[in-house]
Design a protein around this motif. Structure first.
Motif, short mmCIF file in Angstrom:
data_model
loop_
_atom_site.label_atom_id
_atom_site.label_comp_id
_atom_site.label_asym_id
_atom_site.label_seq_id
_atom_site.Cartn_x
_atom_site.Cartn_y
_atom_site.Cartn_z
N PRO A 11 0.85 -1.19 0.00
CA PRO A 11 0.00 0.00 0.00
C PRO A 11 0.89 1.24 0.00
CG PRO A 11 -0.57 -1.53 1.78
CD PRO A 11 0.77 -1.92 1.26
N ALA A 12 0.75 2.05 -1.03
CA ALA A 12 1.61 3.24 -1.14
C ALA A 12 0.78 4.42 -1.65
CB ALA A 12 2.78 2.96 -2.08
N GLY A 13 -0.49 4.46 -1.22
CA GLY A 13 -1.38 5.52 -1.69
C GLY A 13 -1.56 6.63 -0.68
N GLY A 14 -0.86 6.54 0.46
CA GLY A 14 -1.04 7.53 1.53
C GLY A 14 -0.37 8.86 1.20
N LEU A 15 -0.64 9.86 2.05
CA LEU A 15 -0.16 11.22 1.77
C LEU A 15 1.22 11.52 2.38
CD1 LEU A 15 -3.49 13.20 2.31
CD2 LEU A 15 -2.45 12.52 0.14
N THR A 17 2.08 12.63 5.37
CA THR A 17 2.11 13.98 5.97
C THR A 17 3.17 14.12 7.06
OG1 THR A 17 0.36 13.28 7.50
CG2 THR A 17 -0.33 14.45 5.50
N ARG A 18 3.56 13.00 7.69
CA ARG A 18 4.57 13.11 8.76
C ARG A 18 5.92 13.55 8.22
NH1 ARG A 18 4.86 7.52 11.10
NH2 ARG A 18 3.99 7.01 9.07
N LYS A 28 6.48 9.43 -0.36
CA LYS A 28 7.24 8.98 0.82
C LYS A 28 8.03 7.71 0.51
CE LYS A 28 4.64 6.99 4.04
NZ LYS A 28 3.77 6.85 5.23
N GLU A 29 7.41 6.82 -0.25
CA GLU A 29 8.03 5.53 -0.56
C GLU A 29 9.28 5.68 -1.41
OE1 GLU A 29 4.87 6.46 -1.19
OE2 GLU A 29 3.81 5.35 0.38
N PRO A 108 -7.12 8.53 -0.68
CA PRO A 108 -6.53 7.80 0.46
C PRO A 108 -7.56 7.55 1.55
CG PRO A 108 -5.75 10.08 0.42
CD PRO A 108 -6.67 9.93 -0.75
N LEU A 109 -8.36 6.52 1.38
CA LEU A 109 -9.47 6.24 2.31
C LEU A 109 -9.07 5.26 3.40
CD1 LEU A 109 -12.44 6.03 -0.25
CD2 LEU A 109 -11.78 7.94 1.21
N ALA A 114 -6.90 0.58 0.83
CA ALA A 114 -5.76 0.39 -0.10
C ALA A 114 -5.56 -1.10 -0.39
CB ALA A 114 -4.49 1.00 0.51
N LEU A 131 4.08 -2.84 4.41
CA LEU A 131 4.01 -1.38 4.45
C LEU A 131 5.42 -0.86 4.16
CD1 LEU A 131 1.66 -0.57 7.46
CD2 LEU A 131 1.13 -1.39 5.17
N PRO A 132 5.57 -0.16 3.04
CA PRO A 132 6.92 0.18 2.60
C PRO A 132 7.69 1.08 3.55
CG PRO A 132 5.25 1.06 1.08
CD PRO A 132 4.53 0.24 2.09
N ASP A 133 6.98 1.83 4.42
CA ASP A 133 7.74 2.71 5.32
C ASP A 133 8.25 1.98 6.56
OD1 ASP A 133 5.09 2.59 5.98
OD2 ASP A 133 4.86 4.72 6.44
P1 UTP Z 1 0.73 5.59 7.09
O1 UTP Z 1 -0.33 6.15 7.97
O2 UTP Z 1 2.07 5.32 7.67
O3 UTP Z 1 0.97 6.50 5.83
O4 UTP Z 1 0.17 4.32 6.34
P2 UTP Z 1 0.49 7.90 5.37
O5 UTP Z 1 -0.95 8.12 5.65
O6 UTP Z 1 0.95 8.05 3.97
O7 UTP Z 1 1.46 8.78 6.25
P3 UTP Z 1 1.28 9.94 7.30
O8 UTP Z 1 0.79 9.29 8.57
O9 UTP Z 1 0.32 10.96 6.71
O10 UTP Z 1 2.67 10.50 7.42
C1 UTP Z 1 0.93 3.13 6.14
C2 UTP Z 1 1.00 2.76 4.67
O11 UTP Z 1 -0.29 2.67 4.12
C3 UTP Z 1 -0.39 3.43 2.94
C4 UTP Z 1 0.69 4.50 3.05
O12 UTP Z 1 1.11 4.90 1.74
C5 UTP Z 1 1.77 3.80 3.84
O13 UTP Z 1 2.65 3.10 2.99
N1 UTP Z 1 -1.75 3.99 2.82
C6 UTP Z 1 -2.30 4.66 3.85
C7 UTP Z 1 -2.41 3.83 1.62
O14 UTP Z 1 -1.91 3.21 0.66
N2 UTP Z 1 -3.64 4.38 1.50
C8 UTP Z 1 -4.24 5.05 2.51
O15 UTP Z 1 -5.39 5.51 2.33
C9 UTP Z 1 -3.55 5.19 3.72
#
Ligand code: UTP
Length: 291
Positions: A11-15, A17-18, A28-29, A108-109, A114, A131-133
């Motif tokens: 899953p690499a669809g997150g934002l 934000t941290r 981030k990835e 990013p739901l 994801a 989780l790639p991070d």
């Molecule tokens: P995180 O909560 O660590 O990622 O989710 P995030 O939301 O990108 O980061 P912050 O908290 O805002 O900094 C763990 C993994 O799940 C993915 C993220 O890309 C991350 O690899 N993820 C999270 C999705 O693919 N989709 C989502 O809707 C949320």
């Protein structure tokens, strides 16, 4: 159902934000840990664990990942012309290391959503989620250790770490009891997302590696948005627990939260110290700094 774990979902669809402002434009990835994007560490771990098919869930602004695992014709041609054969092998190696497919998460739901986006690509077979991070330094690789448990126990496996004190409140936490035959395995009866210390059912915190049965997809489809309006993977796994066995597994190795600035600094120092070409030089430099 095919019983072999052949596919891994990233899953690499997150934002991210941290990690702002670095992640405003760069996924981030794709942030570099020493000289490789963090997602590449996860892909290498998956391949070393026997995974044959990588599925990356991407989102808007994340196309750099697709370019990274693809052939870069101009770069490769230039390296070849200049006789830079070692670098050419590095560039080509990334493009050919795995069979990679991509699926878009339009919004990013949540992590559960994801994972659900990968349903068609995974099909009716057990699969891994990485989780790639979460970068994990382990030998054998963390995912390999988990697949071994999956094959022995025939139930989903969640990677866990023992976390004592207040820090537990940042994690999903397992309820249950250690397996009498193997203290690394935890027979899971429930889980709580981000509990207060006094409400935590154990000190077993879930981290970013899972081996799941495909039933979780149907359960995620029925999962309503939870904390933060997101579809949580832990809610889908909680529903799975009512029907199937689920195990925690305290992996052997060290995990770094590279999606967090401090975690990335720790990972950078430890991975740099391990590099044969400059580890000693870097150690000497660090000593000089602290003296
Ligand atoms: P995180 O909560 O660590 O990622 O989710 P995030 O939301 O990108 O980061 P912050 O908290 O805002 O900094 C763990 C993994 O799940 C993915 C993220 O890309 C991350 O690899 N993820 C999270 C999705 O693919 N989709 C989502 O809707 C949320």
């Amino acid at each position: 159902m095919n019983d072999r774990v052949r596919k891994a979902v990233f899953p690499a669809g997150g934002l991210g934000t941290r990690f702002l402002p670095a992640t405003k434009v760069i996924p981030k990835e794709m942030l570099a840990l020493v000289d490789k994007p963090i997602i590449q560490y996860g892909v290498e771990e998956a391949i070393a664990s026997g995974i044959e098919h990588i599925i990356i869930v991407t989102g808007r602004g994340k196309s750099a990942m697709e370019d990274h695992f693809d052939v870069s014709f101009e770069l490769d041609a230039t390296l070849e012309r200049r006789g830079k054969h070692e670098l050419l092998a590095v560039s080509r190696g990334v493009a050919t290391m795995a069979r990679v497919n991509y699926v878009r998460q339009k919004e990013p739901l949540g992590l559960g959503h994801a994972v659900l986006c990968a349903k068609e690509l995974v099909g009716n077979e057990p699969f891994a989620v990485i989780l790639p991070d979460d970068v994990i330094d382990a030998d054998p690789p963390c995912l390999k250790q988990m697949i071994d448990v999956f094959e022995e126990k025939h139930g989903s496996v969640l990677a866990t770490m023992t976390i004592d004190g207040q820090a537990i409140s940042a994690y999903g936490v397992l309820a249950g009891s250690p397996d009498p035959d193997n203290p690394r395995i935890y027979n899971c009866t429930g889980m709580v997302e981000k509990p207060k210390l006094q409400d935590a059912p154990s000190n077993q915190a879930i981290i970013g590696r899972y081996v799941l049965t495909p039933r979780v997809f149907e359960l995620l489809e029925q999962t309503k948005p939870g904390a933060g309006g997101e579809i949580q993977l832990t809610d889908g796994i909680k529903a799975l627990l009512k029907e199937e066995k689920v195990f925690g597994y305290t992996f052997e190795g060290k995990r770094f939260d590279a999606g967090d600035k401090f975690g990335m600094l720790q990972a950078t120092v430890e991975y740099a110290l391990k590099r044969p070409e400059f580890g000693d030089k870097f150690r000497a430099y660090l000593k000089e700094l602290v003296c």
